[in-house]
Every structure is written in structure tokens, then in C-alpha cells.
Scaffold this active site. Structure first.
Site, PDB file in Angstrom:
ATOM      1  N   HIS A 101       0.825  -1.203   0.000  1.00 60.45           N
ATOM      2  CA  HIS A 101       0.000   0.000   0.000  1.00 60.45           C
ATOM      3  C   HIS A 101       0.865   1.263   0.000  1.00 60.45           C
ATOM      4  O   HIS A 101       0.439   2.301  -0.504  1.00 60.45           O
ATOM      5  CB  HIS A 101      -0.938   0.002   1.202  1.00 60.45           C
ATOM      6  N   HIS A 289      -1.489 -12.502  -2.647  1.00 61.79           N
ATOM      7  CA  HIS A 289      -2.566 -13.212  -1.961  1.00 61.79           C
ATOM      8  C   HIS A 289      -2.239 -14.682  -1.688  1.00 61.79           C
ATOM      9  O   HIS A 289      -3.111 -15.445  -1.246  1.00 61.79           O
ATOM     10  CB  HIS A 289      -3.884 -13.042  -2.738  1.00 61.79           C
TER      11      HIS A 289
HETATM   12  C1  HEM Z   1      -6.712  -6.186  -7.309  1.00 61.82           C
HETATM   13  C2  HEM Z   1      -5.782  -5.923  -6.439  1.00 61.82           C
HETATM   14  C3  HEM Z   1      -5.923  -6.211  -4.985  1.00 61.82           C
HETATM   15  C4  HEM Z   1      -7.028  -6.152  -4.204  1.00 61.82           C
HETATM   16  C5  HEM Z   1      -8.417  -5.728  -4.603  1.00 61.82           C
HETATM   17  C6  HEM Z   1      -6.632  -6.533  -2.880  1.00 61.82           C
HETATM   18  C7  HEM Z   1      -7.468  -6.542  -1.797  1.00 61.82           C
HETATM   19  C8  HEM Z   1      -7.117  -6.981  -0.553  1.00 61.82           C
HETATM   20  C9  HEM Z   1      -7.959  -6.985   0.591  1.00 61.82           C
HETATM   21  C10 HEM Z   1      -9.377  -6.449   0.627  1.00 61.82           C
HETATM   22  C11 HEM Z   1      -7.272  -7.522   1.614  1.00 61.82           C
HETATM   23  C12 HEM Z   1      -7.768  -7.747   3.013  1.00 61.82           C
HETATM   24  C13 HEM Z   1      -7.373  -6.652   3.959  1.00 61.82           C
HETATM   25  C14 HEM Z   1      -7.820  -6.978   5.331  1.00 61.82           C
HETATM   26  O1  HEM Z   1      -9.037  -6.974   5.564  1.00 61.82           O
HETATM   27  O2  HEM Z   1      -6.990  -7.286   6.178  1.00 61.82           O
HETATM   28  C15 HEM Z   1      -6.011  -7.882   1.124  1.00 61.82           C
HETATM   29  C16 HEM Z   1      -5.045  -8.476   1.877  1.00 61.82           C
HETATM   30  C17 HEM Z   1      -3.782  -8.696   1.433  1.00 61.82           C
HETATM   31  N1  HEM Z   1      -3.254  -8.290   0.245  1.00 61.82           N
HETATM   32 FE1  HEM Z   1      -4.294  -7.621  -1.337  1.00 61.82          FE
HETATM   33  N2  HEM Z   1      -5.312  -6.823  -2.883  1.00 61.82           N
HETATM   34  C18 HEM Z   1      -4.828  -6.628  -4.140  1.00 61.82           C
HETATM   35  C19 HEM Z   1      -3.537  -6.762  -4.537  1.00 61.82           C
HETATM   36  C20 HEM Z   1      -2.509  -7.112  -3.723  1.00 61.82           C
HETATM   37  C21 HEM Z   1      -1.127  -7.082  -4.084  1.00 61.82           C
HETATM   38  C22 HEM Z   1      -0.582  -6.595  -5.421  1.00 61.82           C
HETATM   39  C23 HEM Z   1      -0.428  -7.518  -3.010  1.00 61.82           C
HETATM   40  C24 HEM Z   1       1.051  -7.666  -2.842  1.00 61.82           C
HETATM   41  C25 HEM Z   1       1.880  -7.893  -3.797  1.00 61.82           C
HETATM   42  C26 HEM Z   1      -1.365  -7.836  -1.983  1.00 61.82           C
HETATM   43  C27 HEM Z   1      -1.040  -8.368  -0.764  1.00 61.82           C
HETATM   44  C28 HEM Z   1      -1.950  -8.644   0.235  1.00 61.82           C
HETATM   45  C29 HEM Z   1      -1.620  -9.331   1.457  1.00 61.82           C
HETATM   46  C30 HEM Z   1      -0.284  -9.926   1.826  1.00 61.82           C
HETATM   47  C31 HEM Z   1      -2.779  -9.366   2.196  1.00 61.82           C
HETATM   48  C32 HEM Z   1      -2.963 -10.018   3.558  1.00 61.82           C
HETATM   49  C33 HEM Z   1      -2.854  -9.019   4.655  1.00 61.82           C
HETATM   50  C34 HEM Z   1      -3.006  -9.652   6.010  1.00 61.82           C
HETATM   51  O3  HEM Z   1      -2.929 -10.868   6.140  1.00 61.82           O
HETATM   52  O4  HEM Z   1      -3.176  -8.887   6.979  1.00 61.82           O
HETATM   53  N3  HEM Z   1      -2.612  -7.552  -2.434  1.00 61.82           N
HETATM   54  N4  HEM Z   1      -5.925  -7.529  -0.193  1.00 61.82           N
END
Ligand code: HEM
Length: 818
Positions: A101, A289
Site C-alpha cells: 500500500h 494473496h
Molecule cells: C486487485 C488488487 C488487490 C485487491 C483488490 C486486494 C485486496 C485486498 C484486501 C481487501 C485484503 C484484506 C485486507 C484486510 O481486511 O486485512 C487484502 C489483503 C492482502 N493483500 Fe491484497 N489486494 C490486491 C492486490 C494485492 C497485491 C498486489 C499484493 C502484494 C503484492 C497484496 C497483498 C496482500 C496481502 C499480503 C494481504 C494479507 C494481509 C493480512 O494478512 O493482513 N494484495 N488484499
């Protein structure tokens, strides 16, 4: 004995209370919402920075034991604090999200956003709904920041922690470079979009403070044209995020409709605006993810204020969750609940395997968010992040399903599924690009983990492997240039055209590399391609002769000659105005090749407008759209770049009709080619009156009040210096007694600054006293001090007037932070 003064029995000099605090409403902005915000040029003032002026971040960072820092970070990642317990005993996933982010706000159009200054710490970004609970991630990191102090910036620490997180979960990262310099105040310059609250424009929206709930802040209505699937479906430039207060797209699908095909369209636009292609986009989403989980245990309207509005005792932590413990198994962040894989803290291919192996159906999280779960009830389950012996169904977001339904994304996913090593490499490279994209050239990179390989998005320039010109050569070359068949105006215009592409936001562009001779720059109308080709031909001839005459390894690069030509032109123009000065020149630039130039992304460096050459782009739909949208959004729009150099050109362009290109307006002088203060003298003279030429008030004439004769023509960019109260003081300053010499000298300094803005790209640049340059170490320290180097002054405005068949140099309108 003094006489007591009383009115109505009360002392008139005393009040019962002191009303109003500094900046209390109504502010000048509220009185005059369309005023030009000149103060935005003085952002990040040295007074906001508690470091000593000679603090050298690069030196401090180089003395840091990076391995020890990483070891401390990794120990933290695998621990758990009572006040914010780690999911699955590992903070890695939430830290990856923090780093993503931080970097993911970057957009290629204006180079703004990105991880570079750790803007995530300040409003509005710290309180965007999408950054929910990232305040906790940074707070968890505080003891490490505290331990290493100024030797590691927040901006570097955030990205480094992202890397460490990937590594502790078995992912081989591609590399890490330090060198990001923290800002000390919020960035008020970046345009984050038109929405205000509840999807309304600022003027129609209720006023805050608000809790920061998604229904208040997350919306998309005012930034899109058309509907998903329509030909004209598009996002306002330069924005990249599909919704306000989100980093990228809505996980529940475009407009929360849960349609994966529409989500794919949004993802392609959003990630494309971050300069990511389809493969990089899939690698990032599928790679990211593979880790962690989403959190959605409490309806969003029950969540407390975002950090910026949180109560004093919260000490900057926001989003209080009233449910149960408020964290751990009760955590609420985005609203979707669950994990994508069975092993959320292990790098493997199970995200894509799950996505493709199962059919998915829509369901709702406890917080009410739309998400997807496997139709097959025998699908593997994912463990609870905190409760022993509890497990849950797997989860996908609409934006994840998008990767499966979009044909191009699907193909890439299948390739990644087939070849895990290829996927691993693709994600490693895309992550490196994502987190380093806004750092500029590789010479700015610091530390032992910088990869050897040059990458095209770093805009590589070959290292200088030849002996540089000395002061005698410089004098001879200047004489040759001035004796050649080129005017001072042409020389100045080309040097300006080369150097002024530099943008401090992502440190791209500039004179180094001589890319003005390559596509796409050589064909930009603002560069006057015919004139440019002529000047370059002359300079190339001089270079050939010079290089050919050397017996040793001495050479002059075309990039250096372009800048030297500008210096010679400024000196000549000053001399002709009776002021003798030497414009500093520091050699050390080199020439890049077409293969080293990413034509696609360089097209974004085309000036939307250029006050120096009186031009507004008319040719490219993208740039005119950018121009339009920006000016629509802010009638007195300030430059898209942080260089502070282009702003006067843009201000006042409050129309959707692009203006005439270079040279259509006349110059405010009868002495073209001479460095005078005529621009300001004529602008401020009561002997003239200004009249609108067109209905929209884009062009004007300057008529003699007595004879009625039209003396000069002008644009809004010129007249703002007489109309705006603050700028008028500068105009008068340079028009008054003593103003001419002062202006010429200030102009030379400003000119030098423009030429040296990209100095950090040149290894060999070294003896310039103002913006330090040279080794990577000095480059980063330069980045720290560049904006503090001096107060601001005024630069000249060189204008070619090809319409009249002659070239001229005008002094005047561009206001520059020196
Ligand atoms: C279309 C693009 C993406 C969308 C819509 C998206 C959306 C989300 C959402 C809604 C969460 C949950 C947040 C929460 O409630 O804790 C999440 C978690 C996460 N996202 Fe994404 N994300 C995207 C792309 C990415 C990218 C590019 C990365 C890293 C390269 C990433 C890494 C992560 C990680 C590691 C989590 C887990 C966080 C945790 O466990 O606390 N995301 N994402």
C-alpha cells in the site's frame, strides 16, 4: 495619574476571551476557492525537518548494518504482541500489505505517489479506508525504527520490512535498495481525485469530521466516464485508483456489484496506471494473496474514527473495533473475511491452484461484504489465524476471480500454474519494480542488496567510461557553439526541453541521457522538432570534431553539449543586456540509447503545458485529456510535478479547449534574445491595459492606453504574474530599480538548478557546489537537501516565436523554487 478610558463602563482594550485560532475558518481558501495556491510550491520546508541541514542520509544508511536490521525485523515478524496479536504467529502478511500500500499509490502519469517519502504516515493516506489497520503495522515497527534512528528512514524501513516478510515465508526476493528520504509533512500537492464525502463534490458535501467509514469516503462516481464494457469506459487521468480512499480497485468488484469481468477491466486500468503490464499485474496479485488473510468480523459502521480523527488517547491509532477483543479473531479491516490458501504463511502456488481447481460462489462475510467460497464443500479449509482447532472455508475476492475469467489474465495464470519457478521470478521482479519504481535512476540506490542487473524501468544511462572535458575544453566548446549556425534562443529552448522533463516525484527525465534526441521526445510538438533537429545536428557536428581531435580517452557527450549550449546562450543573452556572468556547468552526463529508453512510459513526461516555451500539448489525446481534467478539477491548478518549474504554465487553464501551441503569443519585449526584465516592466506598467482576445479569456492583448496600439500578446500563464497578489509582489520586485541585475543573476541560478535537477543520474558529476551529485552516496544526500538549498527566486522565460520567423529570449514568468 493616567485617565482611565471606558466605553459603556468597560475597558475597550480588553476582551473576555481570545477568539479564533491560527487558520480558523473562514480561511482564504474558503473565501476564494479558485485562488492560485502559491504556497504549495513551498512544501516540505526545511523548518518542518528536525534533522540538521548537513545530515547525510546516504552516509548514515551506508554505516548501517543492514543484516542486523533485517535480523531484528524478522524476529519481530515471528513474534506476537498482546495489543495486536499476529495472525498465524506471523506479522509477515500484514507487513507485505503495508509495503504494497505504501508503493501502490504510484501512478506513471505524474510520477506521484509511491513508497518514496513514506506518505502513508500522513493524512489523507494514513486514514484512507483501504489503509485500515496499517497504523498497527507501523506501530509494531516503531521499536525497530527507534533503535536504528535516522540511519533508516520510515520509507526504507517499510519496503525493507515487506521484503523481510516475504523472505521469512520462504519467498526469494529479487533485491532491496535504500535511499528513500522521508517527508516531514503531508503532501498537499497530489491530486487524489474529485470525490469528497458521500460521493459528492467538496462544495456539495457535508463537512467533517467524519468517522472515515467506507460509505463516507469510498466512492468512484465522479472519476469514471462510461460504464464497464463501454468503449468510452475510462478513469480520469492521472488517477490510478478506481475509487477514492482505495489504493487500487474495490475487492467486491466494480461498484461493489461482484462482477469479475468488470473487476478485470478496473484492475487492468488501475495497474496499467501504475505502469504494470498484465503479467506483472497477475504476478503481484497472485503473489501477494498467497499470504495472509482478509479481516471482516464487524460491520464497518461500528468501527471507530480513522487515525486522523481518532481521540487523543488513541495516540494516532484509529479504527477502534468494539467487537470482542477488537483484534485477533475479532479483527475488522476491509470487511471481507478469510484466507486464500491452506498455508497463509508459506510461499507456494496454492492461491492459483485453489482459484483454478474449484468453482466459486458468492457469499457474504460477517461484516456483510461480498466474497466467494468454493462450491465444493470438500475443498480444503484454512486454519483460523488465532483459535486452535478451528478452520474456515477458503475465500476469494471478486478481484481474484477476475484473474480467472479475463482471457488474458487467465492465460498468464495458467503459465504460472504450470511453471512455479517462472511465477516466482515474475513476482520477485514485479515486487522489486513496484517498491522501487519511484526511486529514479539506479545511481540513487543504496546498500548491499542492490541487484547488478539494469532494468528498463530504471531508465538506464551508460556509465561514463571516458575522460571528461576540463575548463579549457569547456571554454572552447562554448565559443564553437556560439559561433555555429544556431541562435541563443534555439540553444536555450533545446537545453530547457532536455532538462525540464525531470520530475522530482519519481526522478525520471532530465538532460542526462540526451533522450531529447530519441523517440518519443524528439517528436513532441513542444520541442519544435524541426528546430530541435537543426540544433542537435549542429551539436553532433561539434561533438564529432571534438572527439575526433582527442588523442586520449577524452570525449564530450551530446547530453553535456546540450546543457553547455544552454549555459552559453544564457551567458550571451545576459552579456547583451550588460550583465556579465558565468553560468556554472558541470560535465558528466552520458547518452542513452533507444534500447535503454522505454518509449511507452516516456510519453508521460511530455509537458502538459510549458510556460517557458508557452505551450500546451494539443496532439496527444492523453495529454490533452490530462490537461483538461486537471484544470477542470482545479481551475488554478498547480504543476503535476514537484520540480516547481512548470506550474505557472498550468495555472489558470480552466477550460476544456486546449490552447494554441508554442509561439502563438508574442513576447513582452522589443529586444528578443536579450536577458532583460522587460517582461515584468511591461506587465506591471500602468501605461498598458490588458484585453481579452477570446471569450474564454485564454489570450490577451497589451494595448497602449494612449495610442490604443496593441504592443504585446499574452496568455493566462503570463498575466497571472500581474493578477495574483503574491506573484505580483515578485513581478514588482524584479521590475523595480535594481531588479534587472538581480533578475539576471537569479535567473542564472535557477537555470543551473534546472540543468542539475537530474544530477544524481550522473556518476561523474562532482564539482558542482549547489546540488551535490556524483556517487550514489552523495546522490541520496542530495535528495535530502535539494529543496532546502535556498529560498526561491524567479527564472526567465525563454520563448521562441517561430510564427514571426525569429527567435527571441524573454525574461519573465516562470517562478522557480531555487
Ligand atoms: C486487485 C488488487 C488487490 C485487491 C483488490 C486486494 C485486496 C485486498 C484486501 C481487501 C485484503 C484484506 C485486507 C484486510 O481486511 O486485512 C487484502 C489483503 C492482502 N493483500 Fe491484497 N489486494 C490486491 C492486490 C494485492 C497485491 C498486489 C499484493 C502484494 C503484492 C497484496 C497483498 C496482500 C496481502 C499480503 C494481504 C494479507 C494481509 C493480512 O494478512 O493482513 N494484495 N488484499
Amino acid at each position: 495619574m493616567s485617565e482611565e478610558i471606558k466605553i459603556g463602563g468597560k475597558c475597550p482594550f480588553a476582551g473576555d476571551s481570545v477568539g479564533g485560532v491560527a487558520g480558523s475558518e473562514p480561511t482564504t481558501d474558503q473565501w476564494w476557492p479558485n485562488r492560485l495556491k502559491v504556497e504549495l510550491l513551498h512544501q516540505n520546508a526545511p523548518q518542518a525537518n528536525p534533522e540538521d541541514p548537513d545530515f547525510d542520509y546516504a552516509k548514515a544508511f551506508s554505516e548501517l548494518d543492514l543484516a542486523a536490521v533485517k535480523q531484528d525485523i524478522k524476529a519481530l515478524l515471528t513474534s506476537s504482541a498482546d495489543w495486536w496479536p499476529s495472525d498465524y504467529g506471523n506479522y509477515g502478511p500484514q507487513m507485505i500489505r503495508m509495503a504494497w500500500h505504501s508503493a501502490g499509490t504510484y501512478r506513471i502519469a505524474d510520477g506521484r505517489g509511491g513508497a518514496g517519502e513514506a506518505m502513508q504516515r500522513f493524512a489523507p493516506i494514513n486514514s484512507w479506508w483501504d489503509n485500515g489497520n496499517i497504523d498497527k503495522s507501523r506501530r509494531l515497527l516503531w521499536p525497530i525504527k527507534q533503535k536504528y534512528g535516522a540511519a533508516i528512514s520510515w520509507a526504507d524501513l517499510i519496503v525493507l520490512t515487506g521484503n523481510c516478510s516475504l523472505e521469512v515465508m520462504g519467498f526469494p526476493t529479487y533485491g532491496f535498495a535504500g535511499g528513500r528520504i522521508d517527508a516531514w509533512e503531508p503532501d498537499n500537492l497530489t491530486y487524489w481525485g474529485p470525490e469528497a464525502w458521500y460521493g459528492k463534490k467538496i462544495e456539495d458535501a457535508p463537512r467533517g469530521p467524519f468517522e472515515g467509514h467506507p460509505d463516507q469516503m469510498v466512492n468512484r462516481d465522479l472519476r469514471w466516464t462510461g460504464e464497464a464494457g463501454d468503449d468510452d469506459y475510462d478513469l480520469e487521468a492521472p488517477l490510478a485508483a478506481s475509487n477514492s480512499n482505495l489504493i487500487y480497485v474495490d475487492p467486491e468488484g466494480s461498484a461493489k456489484k461482484g462482477i469479475p469481468e468488470d473487476s478485470a477491466a478496473d484492475i487492468r486500468i488501475t495497474f496499467g496506471r501504475m505502469a504494470m503490464n498484465d503479467e506483472e499485474t497477475v504476478a503481484l496479485i497472485a503473489g501477494g494473496h498467497a499470504f495472509g488473510k482478509s479481516h471482516g468480523m464487524t460491520p464497518p459502521d461500528q468501527i471507530g474514527f480513522a487515525p486522523e480523527g481518532a481521540p487523543m488517547e488513541s495516540q494516532g491509532l484509529g479504527w477502534h473495533n468494539p467487537r470482542g477483543k477488537g483484534n485477533a479473531e475479532d479483527t475488522m479491516t476491509n470487511g471481507i473475511e478469510g484466507s486464500w490458501t491452506q498455508n497463509p504463511t508459506q510461499w507456494d502456488n496454492s492461491y492459483l491452484e485453489n482459484l483454478f481447481k474449484f468453482e466459486w460462489e458468492q457469499t457474504r462475510s460477517p461484516a456483510g461484504a461480498l466474497q466467494w467460497t468454493p462450491v465444493d464443500k470438500n475443498a480444503p479449509r484454512t486454519p483460523d489465524a488465532h483459535l486452535e482447532g478451528v478452520d474456515h472455508p477458503l475465500m476469494m475476492m471478486t478481484s481474484d476471480i477476475a484473474l480467472k475469467v479475463d482471457p488474458a489474465y487467465r492465460k498468464i495464470c495458467e503459465k504460472f500454474l504450470d511453471d512455479f519457478d517462472y511465477f516466482t521470478d515474475a513476482f520477485a521482479r514485479a515486487w522489486y519494480k513496484l517498491t522501487h519504481r519511484d526511486m529514479g535512476p539506479k545511481t540513487r540506490y543504496l546498500g548491499p542488496e542492490v541487484p547488478q542487473e539494469d532494468l528498463i524501468w530504471q531508465d538506464p544511462i551508460p556509465a561514463v567510461d571516458f575522460e571528461l572535458v576540463d575548463s579549457r575544453d569547456i571554454a572552447e566548446l562554448k565559443a564553437k557553439i556560439l559561433g555555429a549556425d544556431v541562435s541563443v534562443s534555439q540553444l536555450a529552448a533545446v537545453a530547457w526541453g532536455a532538462a525540464s522533463t525531470f520530475r522530482t516525484s519519481d526522478k525520471r527525465g532530465g538532460a542526462d541521457g540526451a533522450r531529447i534526441r530519441l523517440a518519443p521526445m524528439k517528436d513532441w510538438p513542444v520541442n519544435n522538432p524541426d528546430d530541435l533537429a537543426h540544433v542537435l545536428g549542429v551539436l553532433e557536428g561539434i561533438k564529432r570534431d571534438f572527439d575526433g581531435a582527442q588523442s586520449g580517452n577524452k570525449k564530450v557527450s551530446l547530453a553535456d553539449l546540450i546543457v553547455l549550449g544552454g549555459c552559453a546562450a544564457v551567458e550571451k543573452a545576459a552579456q547583451d543586456a550588460g550583465v556579465t556572468l558565468e553560468v556554472p556547468f558541470t560535465p558528466g552526463r552520458n547518452d542513452a540509447t533507444a534500447e535503454q529508453t522505454d518509449e511507452q512510459t516516456f510519453r508521460w513526461l511530455e509537458p502538459v503545458s510549458d510556460g517557458f516555451r508557452t505551450s500546451i500539448a494539443t496532439t496527444s489525446t492523453t495529454t490533452s485529456r490530462r490537461s483538461r481534467s486537471s484544470s477542470t478539477a482545479r481551475p488554478c491548478w498547480v504543476s503535476p510535478r514537484r520540480s516547481g518549474l512548470h506550474w505557472s504554465a498550468a495555472c489558470g487553464c480552466s477550460t476544456s479547449t486546449p490552447r494554441a501551441p508554442t509561439g502563438s503569443t508574442a513576447c513582452f519585449t522589443d529586444r528578443p534574445g536579450v536577458l532583460t526584465n522587460d517582461f515584468f516592466v511591461n506587465l506591471t506598467s500602468p501605461d498598458f491595459e490588458w484585453k481579452k482576445v477570446d471569450d474564454e479569456g485564454l489570450t490577451f492583448t497589451l494595448d497602449d492606453r494612449h495610442s490604443g496600439e496593441t504592443k504585446f500578446k499574452a496568455t493566462r500563464c503570463d498575466l497571472i504574474f500581474g493578477a495574483n497578489a503574491q506573484l505580483r509582489q515578485l513581478a514588482e520586485f524584479y521590475a523595480q530599480k535594481g531588479g534587472h541585475e538581480k533578475l539576471v543573476k537569479d535567473f542564472a541560478k535557477a537555470w543551473h538548478k534546472v540543468m542539475m535537477h537530474d544530477a544524481s543520474t550522473s556518476e561523474a558529476l562532482g564539482d558542482d557546489p549547489a546540488p551535490a551529485a556524483g556517487s550514489a552516496v552523495r546522490n541520496a544526500s542530495h535528495a535530502h537537501t535539494v529543496d532546502d538549498s535556498a529560498p526561491y527566486g524567479v527564472s526567465g522565460r525563454f520563448s521562441t516565436c517561430p510564427g514571426r520567423g525569429y527567435a527571441s529570449i524573454l525574461l519573465g514568468s516562470n517562478f522557480v523554487i531555487l
